[in-house]
Design a protein around this motif. Structure first.
Motif, PDB file in Angstrom:
ATOM      1  N   VAL A 235       0.845  -1.188   0.000  1.00 45.58           N
ATOM      2  CA  VAL A 235       0.000   0.000   0.000  1.00 45.58           C
ATOM      3  C   VAL A 235       0.886   1.245   0.000  1.00 45.58           C
ATOM      4  N   ILE A 236       0.636   2.135  -0.936  1.00 39.92           N
ATOM      5  CA  ILE A 236       1.368   3.398  -1.042  1.00 39.92           C
ATOM      6  C   ILE A 236       0.515   4.483  -0.384  1.00 39.92           C
ATOM      7  N   ILE A 237       1.105   5.215   0.530  1.00 37.93           N
ATOM      8  CA  ILE A 237       0.355   6.255   1.240  1.00 37.93           C
ATOM      9  C   ILE A 237       0.828   7.621   0.739  1.00 37.93           C
ATOM     10  N   ARG A 238      -0.052   8.282   0.011  1.00 34.87           N
ATOM     11  CA  ARG A 238       0.259   9.583  -0.592  1.00 34.87           C
ATOM     12  C   ARG A 238      -0.715  10.617  -0.037  1.00 34.87           C
ATOM     13  N   ASN A 239      -0.200  11.590   0.669  1.00 34.68           N
ATOM     14  CA  ASN A 239      -1.068  12.611   1.277  1.00 34.68           C
ATOM     15  C   ASN A 239      -2.186  11.974   2.095  1.00 34.68           C
ATOM     16  N   ALA A 240      -1.834  10.944   2.868  1.00 36.71           N
ATOM     17  CA  ALA A 240      -2.768  10.239   3.747  1.00 36.71           C
ATOM     18  C   ALA A 240      -3.821   9.426   2.989  1.00 36.71           C
ATOM     19  N   GLU A 241      -3.674   9.297   1.665  1.00 30.53           N
ATOM     20  CA  GLU A 241      -4.579   8.468   0.863  1.00 30.53           C
ATOM     21  C   GLU A 241      -3.886   7.144   0.552  1.00 30.53           C
ATOM     22  N   ASN A 242      -4.609   6.037   0.754  1.00 28.99           N
ATOM     23  CA  ASN A 242      -4.061   4.721   0.464  1.00 28.99           C
ATOM     24  C   ASN A 242      -4.237   4.379  -1.016  1.00 28.99           C
ATOM     25  N   ILE A 243      -3.153   3.903  -1.626  1.00 31.65           N
ATOM     26  CA  ILE A 243      -3.166   3.517  -3.037  1.00 31.65           C
ATOM     27  C   ILE A 243      -2.713   2.065  -3.139  1.00 31.65           C
ATOM     28  N   ARG A 270       7.103  16.019   0.093  1.00 31.98           N
ATOM     29  CA  ARG A 270       5.849  16.776   0.178  1.00 31.98           C
ATOM     30  C   ARG A 270       4.654  15.884   0.484  1.00 31.98           C
ATOM     31  N   THR A 271       4.576  14.721  -0.190  1.00 33.86           N
ATOM     32  CA  THR A 271       3.386  13.866  -0.063  1.00 33.86           C
ATOM     33  C   THR A 271       3.625  12.627   0.801  1.00 33.86           C
ATOM     34  N   GLY A 272       4.845  12.417   1.255  1.00 30.52           N
ATOM     35  CA  GLY A 272       5.176  11.206   2.001  1.00 30.52           C
ATOM     36  C   GLY A 272       5.684  10.114   1.089  1.00 30.52           C
ATOM     37  N   GLU A 273       4.842   9.710   0.139  1.00 27.93           N
ATOM     38  CA  GLU A 273       5.243   8.766  -0.905  1.00 27.93           C
ATOM     39  C   GLU A 273       4.598   9.200  -2.206  1.00 27.93           C
ATOM     40  N   ARG A 274       5.206   8.761  -3.312  1.00 28.65           N
ATOM     41  CA  ARG A 274       4.567   8.946  -4.611  1.00 28.65           C
ATOM     42  C   ARG A 274       4.648   7.654  -5.391  1.00 28.65           C
ATOM     43  N   VAL A 275       3.764   7.536  -6.361  1.00 26.59           N
ATOM     44  CA  VAL A 275       3.643   6.301  -7.136  1.00 26.59           C
ATOM     45  C   VAL A 275       4.712   6.264  -8.221  1.00 26.59           C
ATOM     46  N   CYS A 276       5.512   5.206  -8.186  1.00 26.70           N
ATOM     47  CA  CYS A 276       6.555   4.998  -9.198  1.00 26.70           C
ATOM     48  C   CYS A 276       6.206   3.764 -10.025  1.00 26.70           C
ATOM     49  N   PHE A 305      -5.095  10.929  -8.176  1.00 23.67           N
ATOM     50  CA  PHE A 305      -3.975  10.849  -7.239  1.00 23.67           C
ATOM     51  C   PHE A 305      -3.279   9.496  -7.253  1.00 23.67           C
ATOM     52  N   LYS A 306      -3.899   8.487  -7.907  1.00 25.67           N
ATOM     53  CA  LYS A 306      -3.295   7.158  -7.982  1.00 25.67           C
ATOM     54  C   LYS A 306      -2.383   6.997  -9.202  1.00 25.67           C
ATOM     55  N   ALA A 307      -2.426   7.930 -10.120  1.00 26.60           N
ATOM     56  CA  ALA A 307      -1.639   7.814 -11.348  1.00 26.60           C
ATOM     57  C   ALA A 307      -0.144   7.936 -11.042  1.00 26.60           C
ATOM     58  N   PRO A 308       0.700   7.246 -11.811  1.00 19.38           N
ATOM     59  CA  PRO A 308       2.151   7.318 -11.576  1.00 19.38           C
ATOM     60  C   PRO A 308       2.689   8.738 -11.687  1.00 19.38           C
ATOM     61  N   GLU A 309       3.616   9.067 -10.797  1.00 19.60           N
ATOM     62  CA  GLU A 309       4.292  10.366 -10.828  1.00 19.60           C
ATOM     63  C   GLU A 309       5.771  10.222 -11.178  1.00 19.60           C
ATOM     64  N   ARG A 310       6.206   8.990 -11.330  1.00 18.61           N
ATOM     65  CA  ARG A 310       7.576   8.734 -11.746  1.00 18.61           C
ATOM     66  C   ARG A 310       7.567   7.488 -12.614  1.00 18.61           C
ATOM     67  N   LEU A 311       8.383   7.475 -13.639  1.00 19.52           N
ATOM     68  CA  LEU A 311       8.446   6.346 -14.565  1.00 19.52           C
ATOM     69  C   LEU A 311       9.885   5.882 -14.720  1.00 19.52           C
ATOM     70  N   VAL A 312      10.080   4.578 -14.599  1.00 18.23           N
ATOM     71  CA  VAL A 312      11.380   3.964 -14.839  1.00 18.23           C
ATOM     72  C   VAL A 312      11.165   2.832 -15.840  1.00 18.23           C
TER      73      VAL A 312
END
Length: 337
Positions: A235-243, A270-276, A305-312
């Protein structure tokens, strides 16, 4: 008597102590749900020392049948070797199923596995898109999902006759009880392990009522069918939202330019975690872009807010011999200060 180690894909590997009774209970669950018969030929693509290996061995010793074992899986040649034995049962994770489909396409219109009656998944979750492709190319109803852990093998499974193959992991196997606590699936049953080799881990592994804490998130419907929605550690926690990483992975894998994908959380000040999103591009296709994948995820129904913010983009994802993505390695490699 038996010690099997967890895969360690999200944390350190732990030794689980099993008995003959727990192994046999898992085997009987597989026999009943997968409709095993003495004429079955099961090609085993995973390491035999894995808990799934001894469960398969015990199931054949009880029900009859033949195991075809391989000390190495080569996606180009092993499917052909499996086909030569008249395989009726294939498994067990996404990379293997993709190899079977690719082999059939190379083989042409004639069935490469003419005796095949069921494909069974265990261990890592198989995306719905892969199950549908298996159904289309290999001529079976889809991939029969079984759910279990090193500590509690074959806790639940679908059957080949289920009308909703690939959408859940079926009913608990005989003797297994399931409850949901704060979204986590917890288990009791005859295939439960005795405890960890490191007994200090037992307190975290079981709750105060003796239920095994699976670490898997899921639901149980009114008919008793279990659906796995993710892992607590995934679970990814971004701005207190579970993803749910799994939800994002399913969306990414439906993109025509993506051959493989894993989603992890990376630190963000800023957000705690972001989706990679860590992806493998499909050969011959256009290079995926972050904006394009984010838009695709939103079009697939994911919240913004669930969309990826980083791509590898990698040539391949790191996986263990069971086909599970080694997310610990990805997190370590991609962690930012």
């Amino acid at each position: 008597r038996w010690i099997y180690y967890t895969s360690g894909t999200t944390g350190g590997a732990k030794g689980a102590r099993h008995t003959d009774g727990s192994v046999i209970a898992a085997a009987r669950g597989a026999i009943g749900r997968h409709r095993k018969v003495p004429s079955d030929v099961s090609a085993i693509a995973w390491p035999f020392p894995h808990v799934g290996g001894v469960s398969m061995l015990a199931s054949v010793l009880i029900a009859g049948g033949r195991l075809v074992l391989y000390d190495h899986f080569d996606p180009e040649t092993t499917p052909m070797r499996m086909a030569a034995h008249g395989t009726t049962v294939l498994g067990s994770a996404t990379p293997f199923f993709k190899a079977y489909v690719a082999a059939q396409r190379r083989y042409g219109e004639r069935p490469l596995f003419p005796a095949l009656r069921v494909c069974v998944a265990g261990g890592a979750a198989v995306p719905g898109s892969v199950s549908r492709e298996v159904a289309e190319v290999l001529g079976v109803p889809g991939i029969v999902d079984a759910w279990g852990l090193t500590e509690f093998p074959v806790a639940a499974s679908q059957t080949p006759e289920d009308p909703d193959i690939g959408t859940n992991v079926g009913l608990p196997t005989p003797g297994v009880r399931v409850r949901v606590v704060d979204g986590e699936l917890r288990l009791k049953g005859p295939q439960c392990f005795l405890g960890y080799v490191d007994a200090s881990l037992d307190a975290e592994g079981f709750d105060e009522d003796g239920w095994f804490r699976t670490g898997d998130l899921g639901t149980v419907d009114t008919g008793g069918r279990i659906r796995i929605t993710g892992r607590l550690k995934d679970v990814i926690i971004r701005n207190a939202e579970n993803i749910s990483a799994r939800d994002v992975e399913e969306a990414l894998l439906s993109h025509p330019a993506i051959a493989d994908a894993a989603v992890i959380g990376v630190p963000d000040p800023r957000t705690g975690e972001r989706v990679c999103a860590v992806v493998v591009a499909r050969p011959g296709g256009r290079e995926p872009t972050l904006d394009g994948l984010a838009e695709h995820c939103r079009a697939a129904g994911l919240a913004r807010f669930k969309a990826p913010e980083r791509l590898v983009v990698l040539d391949q994802l790191p996986r263990n011999p069971m086909g599970k993505v080694l997310k610990n390695e990805l997190r370590s490699a991609l962690a930012e200060p």
